[in-house]
Design a protein around this motif. Structure first.
Motif, PDB file in Angstrom:
ATOM      1  N   ARG A   1     -22.634 -24.268  -8.486  1.00 52.48           N
ATOM      2  CA  ARG A   1     -24.388 -23.793  -8.757  1.00 52.48           C
ATOM      3  C   ARG A   1     -25.004 -24.873  -7.809  1.00 52.48           C
ATOM      4  O   ARG A   1     -25.218 -25.828  -7.563  1.00 52.48           O
ATOM      5  CB  ARG A   1     -24.240 -24.533 -10.489  1.00 52.48           C
ATOM      6  CG  ARG A   1     -23.473 -23.938 -11.321  1.00 52.48           C
ATOM      7  CD  ARG A   1     -23.955 -23.956 -12.965  1.00 52.48           C
ATOM      8  NE  ARG A   1     -25.296 -24.057 -12.862  1.00 52.48           N
ATOM      9  CZ  ARG A   1     -25.603 -24.491 -14.486  1.00 52.48           C
ATOM     10  NH1 ARG A   1     -24.334 -24.907 -15.558  1.00 52.48           N
ATOM     11  NH2 ARG A   1     -26.839 -24.253 -14.399  1.00 52.48           N
ATOM     12  N   ARG A   2     -25.898 -23.622  -7.118  1.00 55.31           N
ATOM     13  CA  ARG A   2     -27.821 -24.844  -6.392  1.00 55.31           C
ATOM     14  C   ARG A   2     -28.724 -24.608  -7.908  1.00 55.31           C
ATOM     15  O   ARG A   2     -29.182 -25.436  -6.762  1.00 55.31           O
ATOM     16  CB  ARG A   2     -27.320 -22.967  -6.291  1.00 55.31           C
ATOM     17  CG  ARG A   2     -26.643 -22.571  -4.324  1.00 55.31           C
ATOM     18  CD  ARG A   2     -27.241 -21.832  -3.661  1.00 55.31           C
ATOM     19  NE  ARG A   2     -26.032 -21.385  -3.044  1.00 55.31           N
ATOM     20  CZ  ARG A   2     -25.787 -22.182  -1.451  1.00 55.31           C
ATOM     21  NH1 ARG A   2     -26.853 -23.145  -0.822  1.00 55.31           N
ATOM     22  NH2 ARG A   2     -24.647 -21.413  -0.417  1.00 55.31           N
ATOM     23  N   ASP A   3     -27.883 -24.908  -8.704  1.00 57.23           N
ATOM     24  CA  ASP A   3     -29.721 -25.461  -9.780  1.00 57.23           C
ATOM     25  C   ASP A   3     -29.426 -26.271 -10.640  1.00 57.23           C
ATOM     26  O   ASP A   3     -29.892 -26.478 -11.147  1.00 57.23           O
ATOM     27  CB  ASP A   3     -29.694 -23.464 -10.230  1.00 57.23           C
ATOM     28  CG  ASP A   3     -28.318 -23.768 -11.254  1.00 57.23           C
ATOM     29  OD1 ASP A   3     -27.625 -24.094 -11.069  1.00 57.23           O
ATOM     30  OD2 ASP A   3     -29.035 -22.715 -12.890  1.00 57.23           O
ATOM     31  N   ILE A   4     -28.232 -27.131 -10.097  1.00 60.18           N
ATOM     32  CA  ILE A   4     -28.294 -28.169 -10.300  1.00 60.18           C
ATOM     33  C   ILE A   4     -29.378 -28.961 -10.426  1.00 60.18           C
ATOM     34  O   ILE A   4     -30.233 -29.542  -9.678  1.00 60.18           O
ATOM     35  CB  ILE A   4     -26.926 -29.443 -10.318  1.00 60.18           C
ATOM     36  CG1 ILE A   4     -26.314 -28.476 -10.088  1.00 60.18           C
ATOM     37  CG2 ILE A   4     -27.184 -30.940 -11.066  1.00 60.18           C
ATOM     38  CD1 ILE A   4     -25.139 -27.989 -11.623  1.00 60.18           C
ATOM     39  N   GLY A   5     -30.452 -29.566 -11.881  1.00 57.94           N
ATOM     40  CA  GLY A   5     -31.449 -30.157 -12.267  1.00 57.94           C
ATOM     41  C   GLY A   5     -32.673 -28.762 -12.767  1.00 57.94           C
ATOM     42  O   GLY A   5     -33.373 -29.806 -12.694  1.00 57.94           O
ATOM     43  N   TRP A   6     -31.881 -28.002 -12.335  1.00 58.23           N
ATOM     44  CA  TRP A   6     -32.893 -27.029 -13.049  1.00 58.23           C
ATOM     45  C   TRP A   6     -34.304 -27.207 -13.915  1.00 58.23           C
ATOM     46  O   TRP A   6     -35.087 -27.260 -14.225  1.00 58.23           O
ATOM     47  CB  TRP A   6     -32.602 -25.578 -12.493  1.00 58.23           C
ATOM     48  CG  TRP A   6     -31.798 -24.934 -14.401  1.00 58.23           C
ATOM     49  CD1 TRP A   6     -29.668 -25.801 -14.329  1.00 58.23           C
ATOM     50  CD2 TRP A   6     -32.457 -24.402 -15.460  1.00 58.23           C
ATOM     51  NE1 TRP A   6     -29.877 -24.691 -16.082  1.00 58.23           N
ATOM     52  CE2 TRP A   6     -30.886 -24.181 -15.837  1.00 58.23           C
ATOM     53  CE3 TRP A   6     -33.373 -23.870 -16.004  1.00 58.23           C
ATOM     54  CZ2 TRP A   6     -31.353 -23.742 -17.410  1.00 58.23           C
ATOM     55  CZ3 TRP A   6     -33.290 -23.319 -17.048  1.00 58.23           C
ATOM     56  CH2 TRP A   6     -32.600 -23.532 -18.246  1.00 58.23           C
ATOM     57  N   ARG A   7     -33.496 -27.543 -15.655  1.00 57.28           N
ATOM     58  CA  ARG A   7     -33.866 -27.820 -15.984  1.00 57.28           C
ATOM     59  C   ARG A   7     -35.431 -28.635 -15.962  1.00 57.28           C
ATOM     60  O   ARG A   7     -36.563 -28.136 -16.660  1.00 57.28           O
ATOM     61  CB  ARG A   7     -33.110 -28.585 -17.612  1.00 57.28           C
ATOM     62  CG  ARG A   7     -32.242 -27.703 -18.122  1.00 57.28           C
ATOM     63  CD  ARG A   7     -31.313 -27.963 -19.016  1.00 57.28           C
ATOM     64  NE  ARG A   7     -30.338 -27.038 -19.211  1.00 57.28           N
ATOM     65  CZ  ARG A   7     -31.057 -25.747 -21.040  1.00 57.28           C
ATOM     66  NH1 ARG A   7     -31.662 -25.841 -21.137  1.00 57.28           N
ATOM     67  NH2 ARG A   7     -30.044 -25.410 -20.668  1.00 57.28           N
TER      68      ARG A   7
ATOM     69  N   GLU B   1     -25.377 -20.490 -12.718  1.00 54.45           N
ATOM     70  CA  GLU B   1     -26.807 -21.015 -12.719  1.00 54.45           C
ATOM     71  C   GLU B   1     -26.851 -19.965 -14.400  1.00 54.45           C
ATOM     72  O   GLU B   1     -26.944 -19.644 -14.384  1.00 54.45           O
ATOM     73  CB  GLU B   1     -27.372 -19.901 -11.417  1.00 54.45           C
ATOM     74  CG  GLU B   1     -26.471 -21.090  -9.963  1.00 54.45           C
ATOM     75  CD  GLU B   1     -26.691 -20.381  -8.775  1.00 54.45           C
ATOM     76  OE1 GLU B   1     -27.780 -19.218  -8.487  1.00 54.45           O
ATOM     77  OE2 GLU B   1     -26.019 -21.218  -7.657  1.00 54.45           O
ATOM     78  N   GLY B   2     -28.402 -20.983 -14.325  1.00 54.47           N
ATOM     79  CA  GLY B   2     -28.989 -20.871 -15.669  1.00 54.47           C
ATOM     80  C   GLY B   2     -28.554 -20.926 -16.447  1.00 54.47           C
ATOM     81  O   GLY B   2     -28.756 -20.538 -18.288  1.00 54.47           O
ATOM     82  N   ASP B   3     -27.296 -22.035 -16.867  1.00 56.96           N
ATOM     83  CA  ASP B   3     -27.116 -22.194 -17.980  1.00 56.96           C
ATOM     84  C   ASP B   3     -25.930 -20.752 -18.237  1.00 56.96           C
ATOM     85  O   ASP B   3     -25.621 -20.701 -19.685  1.00 56.96           O
ATOM     86  CB  ASP B   3     -27.400 -23.157 -18.827  1.00 56.96           C
ATOM     87  CG  ASP B   3     -27.484 -24.785 -18.336  1.00 56.96           C
ATOM     88  OD1 ASP B   3     -26.564 -25.053 -17.257  1.00 56.96           O
ATOM     89  OD2 ASP B   3     -28.428 -25.398 -17.990  1.00 56.96           O
ATOM     90  N   LYS B   4     -25.053 -20.106 -17.937  1.00 57.13           N
ATOM     91  CA  LYS B   4     -24.403 -18.983 -18.313  1.00 57.13           C
ATOM     92  C   LYS B   4     -23.265 -19.191 -18.232  1.00 57.13           C
ATOM     93  O   LYS B   4     -22.740 -19.855 -17.191  1.00 57.13           O
ATOM     94  CB  LYS B   4     -25.417 -17.606 -17.909  1.00 57.13           C
ATOM     95  CG  LYS B   4     -26.971 -17.428 -18.005  1.00 57.13           C
ATOM     96  CD  LYS B   4     -26.988 -16.159 -17.990  1.00 57.13           C
ATOM     97  CE  LYS B   4     -29.009 -15.940 -18.944  1.00 57.13           C
ATOM     98  NZ  LYS B   4     -29.736 -16.924 -17.555  1.00 57.13           N
ATOM     99  N   GLY B   5     -22.413 -18.265 -18.661  1.00 51.54           N
ATOM    100  CA  GLY B   5     -20.856 -18.145 -19.213  1.00 51.54           C
ATOM    101  C   GLY B   5     -20.159 -19.143 -19.559  1.00 51.54           C
ATOM    102  O   GLY B   5     -21.016 -20.141 -19.897  1.00 51.54           O
ATOM    103  N   PRO B   6     -18.528 -19.501 -19.298  1.00 52.22           N
ATOM    104  CA  PRO B   6     -18.251 -19.936 -20.541  1.00 52.22           C
ATOM    105  C   PRO B   6     -18.227 -21.669 -19.836  1.00 52.22           C
ATOM    106  O   PRO B   6     -19.175 -21.974 -18.295  1.00 52.22           O
ATOM    107  CB  PRO B   6     -16.404 -19.325 -20.177  1.00 52.22           C
ATOM    108  CG  PRO B   6     -16.468 -18.763 -18.794  1.00 52.22           C
ATOM    109  CD  PRO B   6     -17.822 -18.463 -18.571  1.00 52.22           C
TER     110      PRO B   6
END
Ligand code: AMP
Ligand code: GLY
Length: 428
Positions: A419-425, A223-228
């Motif tokens: 990920r629960r945050d799809i669309g967060w941007r 989440e938050g576009d982190k990690g590989p």
């Protein structure tokens, strides 16, 4: 009309689900398909990742025997190896570009050349076949670079670098160590662009272009576009970052000149043309072209599509796209990928999955299978890194996301993550 879909992912399941709704659709076959596609039609044990005479003959024989009138080729590997050309026959339609057109995805150096010739906005780039010369270029370069194997590398041949050291390491990996084999014989080294990434897919019948609603993908695992990076952890469609004016500009300055330039070079592009774009301060610029439907973009697009996909696909193959009826459910779709524990690193297969039926009882929820199979006892089990694509619509993106997350909560397999945050941007 009987239809054969080549491929085994969520994209193919979603295309099959939509094709099946056509009153003209007869039996659906998938080669090789997954446990989800087996619920819609018949899976046949042919894998077309490698296009050799044996594979082509097997598909051709099958299509004659089963009276298949339409073949849909999902993935890039068979398209780049010319499967569409080799299956062409007057008795059937083939959806997917021929080899010379699929080169736009399979040969990034060629795509760059074409974009330069047609003045299509893209990152400034240089192409190299000599390792020492490429290293010397990277060494001198001060601004951040992106190093790309020119050929197909299962989505892994791109290294986004922060500095010259990283660029030189990427060149060593691709050109010296041949981490991606022949795909790294030529490399494209380009300026690193900043901005939001969007996927714009269009149907192309050789002449006419129909632009589909734009989508945004989430490549990173956390989440938050982190990690590989992964093959994609979720997507939403449409995306508000692209206005109608911007979409018209993308069509006019990117898609139309691409198709026209190909036609002038004698290449008839039929199928889906997918532009991966960066929305930079200087306007949209092309990161890459794909010659196929995106995965998981397609799962969200098919959930929203109104219209007869079989007729649409036939129109594409006949150069009659201007005659089709195509519209969208106005509600946005959020597609959440449920992945195996450990993905995108190592993960186990064969883990039992439960709860899909409960999830699909929720309103406007559809679950497409990606990496699934049946075990010896007939149980539904995991069979890949990305296991399920849980799609939901809502009155707005927030509601679509909540609905998709609620559906994921009904589904269980050991180690599952999503990920629960799809669309967060675009939800702030
Ligand atoms: P590609 O397969 O060329 O789309 O590259 C894979 C990913 O690398 C893209 O989805 C972007 O996130 C990133 N990427 C590719 N080219 C660039 C670039 N010129 N600048 C910044 N990021 C890039
Ligand atoms: N969604 C990324 C791809 O299909 O390549």
């Amino acid at each position: 009309m009987n239809v054969l879909i080549i491929g085994s992912g969520g994209r193919e399941h979603a295309l099959g689900w939509k094709l099946k709704q056509s009153p003209r659709c007869g039996t659906l076959f998938f080669a090789p398909g997954n446990a989800g596609t087996a619920l819609l039609g018949t899976n046949i044990p042919i894998n077309a990742d490698k296009v050799d005479t044996k594979t082509v003959d097997a598909i051709d024989y099958f299509c004659r025997h089963e009276n298949v009138g339409l073949i849909v080729i999902g993935p890039e590997d068979p398209l780049s190896q010319g499967l569409a050309d080799r299956l062409a026959h007057p008795s059937r339609a083939v959806f997917g570009p021929v080899k010379d057109a699929a080169r736009l995805e399979g040969d990034k150096a060629y795509a760059k050349h074409l974009m330069r010739a047609a003045s299509i906005p893209t990152a400034e780039a240089r192409t190299f076949t000599n390792y020492e010369i490429a290293v010397a270029y990277a060494q001198e370069h001060e601004t951040p670079l992106v190093v790309k194997a020119s050929g197909l590398a299962k989505g892994k041949g791109v290294v986004v670098c922060d500095n010259a050291e990283q660029a030189m390491a990427a060149l060593a990996l691709i050109m010296r160590d041949r981490a991606f084999g022949d795909a790294g014989e030529t490399v494209v080294v380009e300026e690193r662009l900043v901005g939001q990434e969007v996927s714009v897919l269009a149907l192309v019948d050789g002449r006419n272009i129909f632009v589909l609603d734009p989508a945004q993908d989430h490549k990173q695992v956390f989440e938050g576009d982190k990690g590989p990076n992964t093959g994609g952890m979720g997507v939403y469609c449409p995306t508000p970052v692209i206005t109608d004016e911007m979409l018209a500009l993308i069509e006019r300055e990117i898609l139309v000149p691409t198709v026209d330039t190909l036609r002038r070079e004698g290449v008839n592009y039929q199928g889906v043309l997918y532009a991966g774009l960066m929305l930079t301060a200087g306007g949209p610029k092309v990161l890459e072209f794909n010659c196929r439907f995106g995965d998981p973009e397609t799962q969200a697009l098919m959930t929203r599509l109104k219209g007869d996909l079989l007729e649409i696909m036939l129109a594409v193959t006949q150069g009659k796209l201007d005659e089709v009826d195509l519209s969208w459910d106005p509600r946005p779709c959020c597609c959440v990928v449920m992945a195996s524990g450990g993905y995108p690193g190592e993960y186990k297969k064969g883990i039992p999955i439960t709860g899909i039926e409960e999830a699909e009882k929720l309103p406007d929820v559809r679950v497409f299978h990606a990496g699934t199979a049946r075990d010896r006892e007939g149980r539904l089990v995991t069979n890949g890194g990305r296991v399920l694509n849980v799609c939901a619509m809502g009155k707005d993106l927030k509601e679509a996301q909540q609905n998709a997350n609620a559906a994921c909560d009904k589904i269980h397999f050991k180690g599952a993550h999503f990920r629960r945050d799809i669309g967060w941007r675009v939800m702030k």
